[in-house]
Design a protein around this motif. Structure first.
Motif, PDB file in Angstrom:
ATOM      1  N   UNK A  31       0.879  -1.161   0.000  1.00  0.00           N
ATOM      2  CA  UNK A  31       0.000   0.000   0.000  1.00  0.00           C
ATOM      3  C   UNK A  31       0.914   1.207   0.000  1.00  0.00           C
ATOM      4  N   UNK A  32       0.692   2.094  -0.932  1.00  0.00           N
ATOM      5  CA  UNK A  32       1.562   3.267  -0.990  1.00  0.00           C
ATOM      6  C   UNK A  32       1.205   4.227   0.138  1.00  0.00           C
ATOM      7  N   UNK A  33       2.096   4.298   1.147  1.00  0.00           N
ATOM      8  CA  UNK A  33       1.852   5.182   2.282  1.00  0.00           C
ATOM      9  C   UNK A  33       2.287   6.607   1.973  1.00  0.00           C
ATOM     10  N   UNK A  34       2.863   6.805   0.788  1.00  0.00           N
ATOM     11  CA  UNK A  34       3.337   8.133   0.420  1.00  0.00           C
ATOM     12  C   UNK A  34       2.222   8.903  -0.288  1.00  0.00           C
ATOM     13  N   UNK A  35       2.027  10.137   0.136  1.00  0.00           N
ATOM     14  CA  UNK A  35       0.958  10.966  -0.425  1.00  0.00           C
ATOM     15  C   UNK A  35       1.436  11.739  -1.645  1.00  0.00           C
ATOM     16  N   UNK A  36       0.499  12.347  -2.319  1.00  0.00           N
ATOM     17  CA  UNK A  36       0.784  13.309  -3.389  1.00  0.00           C
ATOM     18  C   UNK A  36       1.725  12.777  -4.466  1.00  0.00           C
ATOM     19  N   UNK A  37       1.512  11.506  -4.818  1.00  0.00           N
ATOM     20  CA  UNK A  37       2.298  10.942  -5.907  1.00  0.00           C
ATOM     21  C   UNK A  37       3.702  10.547  -5.531  1.00  0.00           C
ATOM     22  N   UNK A  38       4.003  10.504  -4.244  1.00  0.00           N
ATOM     23  CA  UNK A  38       5.325  10.079  -3.803  1.00  0.00           C
ATOM     24  C   UNK A  38       5.528   8.592  -4.087  1.00  0.00           C
ATOM     25  N   UNK A  39       6.805   8.194  -4.271  1.00  0.00           N
ATOM     26  CA  UNK A  39       7.119   6.796  -4.549  1.00  0.00           C
ATOM     27  C   UNK A  39       7.597   6.127  -3.276  1.00  0.00           C
ATOM     28  N   UNK A  40       7.017   4.945  -2.995  1.00  0.00           N
ATOM     29  CA  UNK A  40       7.391   4.201  -1.793  1.00  0.00           C
ATOM     30  C   UNK A  40       8.504   3.222  -2.141  1.00  0.00           C
ATOM     31  N   UNK A  55       7.821  16.583  -6.879  1.00  0.00           N
ATOM     32  CA  UNK A  55       8.195  17.998  -6.807  1.00  0.00           C
ATOM     33  C   UNK A  55       7.236  18.812  -5.962  1.00  0.00           C
ATOM     34  N   UNK A  56       7.776  19.602  -5.078  1.00  0.00           N
ATOM     35  CA  UNK A  56       6.932  20.514  -4.325  1.00  0.00           C
ATOM     36  C   UNK A  56       6.366  19.917  -3.043  1.00  0.00           C
ATOM     37  N   UNK A  57       6.691  18.652  -2.768  1.00  0.00           N
ATOM     38  CA  UNK A  57       6.201  18.049  -1.531  1.00  0.00           C
ATOM     39  C   UNK A  57       7.361  17.538  -0.694  1.00  0.00           C
ATOM     40  N   UNK A  58       7.140  17.480   0.605  1.00  0.00           N
ATOM     41  CA  UNK A  58       8.177  17.010   1.521  1.00  0.00           C
ATOM     42  C   UNK A  58       7.558  16.315   2.716  1.00  0.00           C
ATOM     43  N   UNK A  59       8.395  16.010   3.705  1.00  0.00           N
ATOM     44  CA  UNK A  59       7.912  15.327   4.904  1.00  0.00           C
ATOM     45  C   UNK A  59       8.006  13.824   4.756  1.00  0.00           C
ATOM     46  N   UNK A  60       7.814  13.093   5.854  1.00  0.00           N
ATOM     47  CA  UNK A  60       7.989  11.638   5.853  1.00  0.00           C
ATOM     48  C   UNK A  60       7.059  10.938   4.867  1.00  0.00           C
ATOM     49  N   UNK A  61       5.827  11.440   4.740  1.00  0.00           N
ATOM     50  CA  UNK A  61       4.884  10.767   3.847  1.00  0.00           C
ATOM     51  C   UNK A  61       4.464  11.682   2.691  1.00  0.00           C
ATOM     52  N   UNK A  62       5.272  12.687   2.403  1.00  0.00           N
ATOM     53  CA  UNK A  62       5.055  13.604   1.275  1.00  0.00           C
ATOM     54  C   UNK A  62       3.759  14.398   1.385  1.00  0.00           C
ATOM     55  N   UNK A  63       3.219  14.580   2.556  1.00  0.00           N
ATOM     56  CA  UNK A  63       2.023  15.399   2.583  1.00  0.00           C
ATOM     57  C   UNK A  63       2.275  16.795   3.149  1.00  0.00           C
ATOM     58  N   UNK A  64       3.553  17.201   3.192  1.00  0.00           N
ATOM     59  CA  UNK A  64       3.846  18.597   3.501  1.00  0.00           C
ATOM     60  C   UNK A  64       4.127  19.321   2.191  1.00  0.00           C
ATOM     61  N   UNK A  70      12.906  27.083   2.471  1.00  0.00           N
ATOM     62  CA  UNK A  70      13.001  26.923   3.921  1.00  0.00           C
ATOM     63  C   UNK A  70      11.835  26.143   4.517  1.00  0.00           C
ATOM     64  N   UNK A  71      10.941  25.664   3.694  1.00  0.00           N
ATOM     65  CA  UNK A  71       9.788  24.963   4.232  1.00  0.00           C
ATOM     66  C   UNK A  71       9.514  23.687   3.441  1.00  0.00           C
ATOM     67  N   UNK A  72       9.720  22.497   3.997  1.00  0.00           N
ATOM     68  CA  UNK A  72      10.141  22.247   5.374  1.00  0.00           C
ATOM     69  C   UNK A  72      11.584  22.707   5.624  1.00  0.00           C
ATOM     70  N   UNK A  73      11.890  22.969   6.894  1.00  0.00           N
ATOM     71  CA  UNK A  73      13.185  23.505   7.291  1.00  0.00           C
ATOM     72  C   UNK A  73      14.304  22.481   7.064  1.00  0.00           C
ATOM     73  N   UNK A  74      15.261  22.818   6.163  1.00  0.00           N
ATOM     74  CA  UNK A  74      16.344  21.863   5.895  1.00  0.00           C
ATOM     75  C   UNK A  74      17.443  21.892   6.955  1.00  0.00           C
TER      76      UNK A  74
END
Ligand SMILES: *[C@@H]1O[C@H](CO)[C@@H](O)[C@H](O)[C@H]1NC(C)=O
Ligand SMILES: *[C@@H]1O[C@H](CO)[C@@H](O)[C@H](O)[C@H]1NC(C)=O
Ligand SMILES: *[C@@H]1O[C@H](CO)[C@@H](O)[C@H](O)[C@H]1NC(C)=O
Length: 477
Positions: A31-40, A55-64, A70-74
């Motif tokens: 089950x792809x736990x990654x959001x917004x088209x992220x690849x697991x 592109x344009x998404x971040x965070x552990x599950x790509x839903x940021x 600077x966002x998310x803070x590197x």
């Protein structure tokens, strides 16, 4: 099917239930736990899976959502990120700089500087480098953050500042048909006269003499001396020391890192003085000298060496972080009633060792197996410290905001007998207001401060799951 509940929560709303149940066994990416088209991707490093975000998404599950570089803070280790020029070049954002917290350096503040390099510890103190901080181990009688203070006042056995009523003993020897009383009030260094010291009764199998300092003091040493009775030298050759905060519960002194009671070498004749240092110092109100080996009789004259505790005269001066974040408090010093595993996966265990303020990562806090009021997390400070406050913080479990909103605090000197911090006005257990989100620091102060070796946080109310990162505030005395 034990894991059904957890998996269901993780997948609800996004995927078909059937698919979610499948994901438990075998590959986590079924089950792809990654959001917004992220690849697991599975089996990378220590984690069972990671998400490679579109592109344009971040965070552990790509839903940021990435909003600029600077966002998310590197920046790591609480470094703050500053945009230099908010333009995008190709696929990479690199138009920012990280301003690092003291003690960290590098492009992303990822390098922990050696805080001992500037040799901050004075008077022979040894320095230990921590994450963004240092700790000095001071040789007695030096104390303070940098071992800059000397704690060597004579506390008043010889000088008289300690009065008769403060000195007591297990027994008293009466000499010459009961006419000479070798009472504890005579146990003063260099006391003169025919009857000039304390001697325990002959039949006393467990003799002791005790000084009540009338308030908590820091003791760094003891000077002992024997006496001469009817032309015979009498003295204590070896002794132990016990101390207490309340006159009821006593702890026998042990040297740093030792399990056995420390036996001090005492006197060898009737008149010479022998000085022993307490390293580490003893913090206590009551101090008891317990003779172990005596020559002829247990006879003693003595002086105590130490200082007042008010080196830090108020709470404000005694609010150093005690080492959750800096790791001065080691993993072995942390324990808890239980631990939770997200989706039953070992890699996602929320250990008490993760309850460090600002800890980063997927599992970055402590969370217990059950969510009820029997759960606790414990810090063993290894020696008695003055506790003046606590900072708490929640965390996210794969995007779900979790925190402790109300908690109690308990403390102990032996890890067995616990006291709960009370509300001064009502006398009831104090309820501390905790967090309202997953990230903000919430500070509470202990008024009045308390002294303890063991501290427990008892979650009382929470949002979603009991989830806690924290720091204790206080100082060494
Ligand atoms: C006690 O000590 C003094 C001074 O050292 C010494 O002169 C004396 O002989 C000693 N008395 C006994 C009984 O040991
Ligand atoms: C908390 O939960 C555990 C496990 O379900 C249970 O054993 C314990 O009795 C509960 N405590 C309270 C106060 O409900
Ligand atoms: C991210 O996903 C989780 C579910 O996995 C959800 O609870 C959370 O609200 C999401 N966060 C954002 C910022 O969309």
């Amino acid at each position: 099917m034990k894991r059904l509940g957890n998996v269901f929560t993780a997948c609800l709303g996004t995927f078909a239930l059937l698919l979610c149940l499948y994901s438990v066994e075998g590959e986590y990416c079924k089950v792809n736990l990654c959001h917004n088209g992220g690849t697991c991707v599975t089996g990378v490093g220590e984690d069972p899976f990671i998400c490679i975000c579109a592109d344009g998404f971040g965070g552990d599950t790509c839903n940021l959502t990435e909003i600029g570089p600077c966002n998310p803070n590197p920046c790591k280790n609480d470094g703050s990120c500053e945009v230099i020029s908010p333009t995008r070049r190709g696929d990479v954002f690199n138009e920012y700089i990280c301003r690092c917290q003291p003690g960290f350096e590098g492009m992303h503040c990822q390098i922990n500087e050696n805080d001992c390099a500037k040799q901050p510890c004075k008077n022979g103190g040894s320095c230990r480098d921590l994450d963004g901080d240092y700790a000095c181990q001071c040789p007695s009688p030096y104390v303070g953050k940098q071992c800059q203070l000397r704690c060597i006042s004579l506390l008043g056995m010889e000088g008289g500042a300690i009065v008769e009523s403060q000195i007591s003993a297990s027994s008293v020897h009466y000499g010459i048909m009961g006419l000479q009383r070798w009472g504890p009030e005579l146990a003063r260094l260099n006391n003169q006269g025919v009857v000039n010291a304390w001697t325990s009764a002959t039949h006393d199998r467990n003799p002791w003499i005790e000084i009540n300092m009338q308030k908590k003091m820091r003791l760094t040493g003891i000077i002992t001396q024997g006496a001469s009775r009817m032309g015979t030298a009498e003295y204590i050759k070896a002794f132990k020391v016990a101390s207490s905060f309340d006159g009821n519960n006593y702890v026998t002194y042990k040297a740093d890192g030792q399990r056995r009671d420390k036996v001090f070498v005492g006197n060898a004749d009737n008149d010479s003085t022998k000085t022993n240092l307490f390293d580490p110092p003893i913090i206590a109100q009551y101090i008891r000298i317990i003779p172990v080996v005596c020559r002829k009789a247990c006879t003693l004259r003595m002086e105590l060496v130490g200082c007042e505790l008010n080196v830090y005269s108020n709470t404000a001066g005694c609010s150093e972080p005690l080492g959750m974040k800096s790791r001065l408090i080691s993993d072995a010093q942390l324990s808890a009633s239980s631990t939770y595993r997200t989706w039953g996966i070992d890699t996602f265990t929320w250990h008490p060792q993760f309850a460090r303020l600002d800890k980063a990562g997927k599992t970055n806090a402590w969370s217990p197996a059950h969510n009820n009021r029997s759960e606790w997390i414990q810090v063993d400070l290894e020696k008695t410290k003055r506790l003046t406050g606590i900072i708490t913080q929640g965390a996210k479990d794969f995007g779900v905001v979790q925190f402790v909103s109300v908690f109690k605090v308990a403390y102990s000197n032996d890890g067995e007998l616990w006291s709960t911090v009370k509300d001064e006005k009502t006398g009831n257990d104090q309820l501390f207001q905790g967090n309202i989100d997953n990230n903000a620091h919430k500070k509470n102060v202990f008024e009045p401060p308390f002294f303890a070796r063991y501290v427990r946080v008892l979650p009382w109310e929470w949002h979603e799951r009991i989830t806690l990162r924290m720091e204790l505030l206080g100082c060494d005395d």
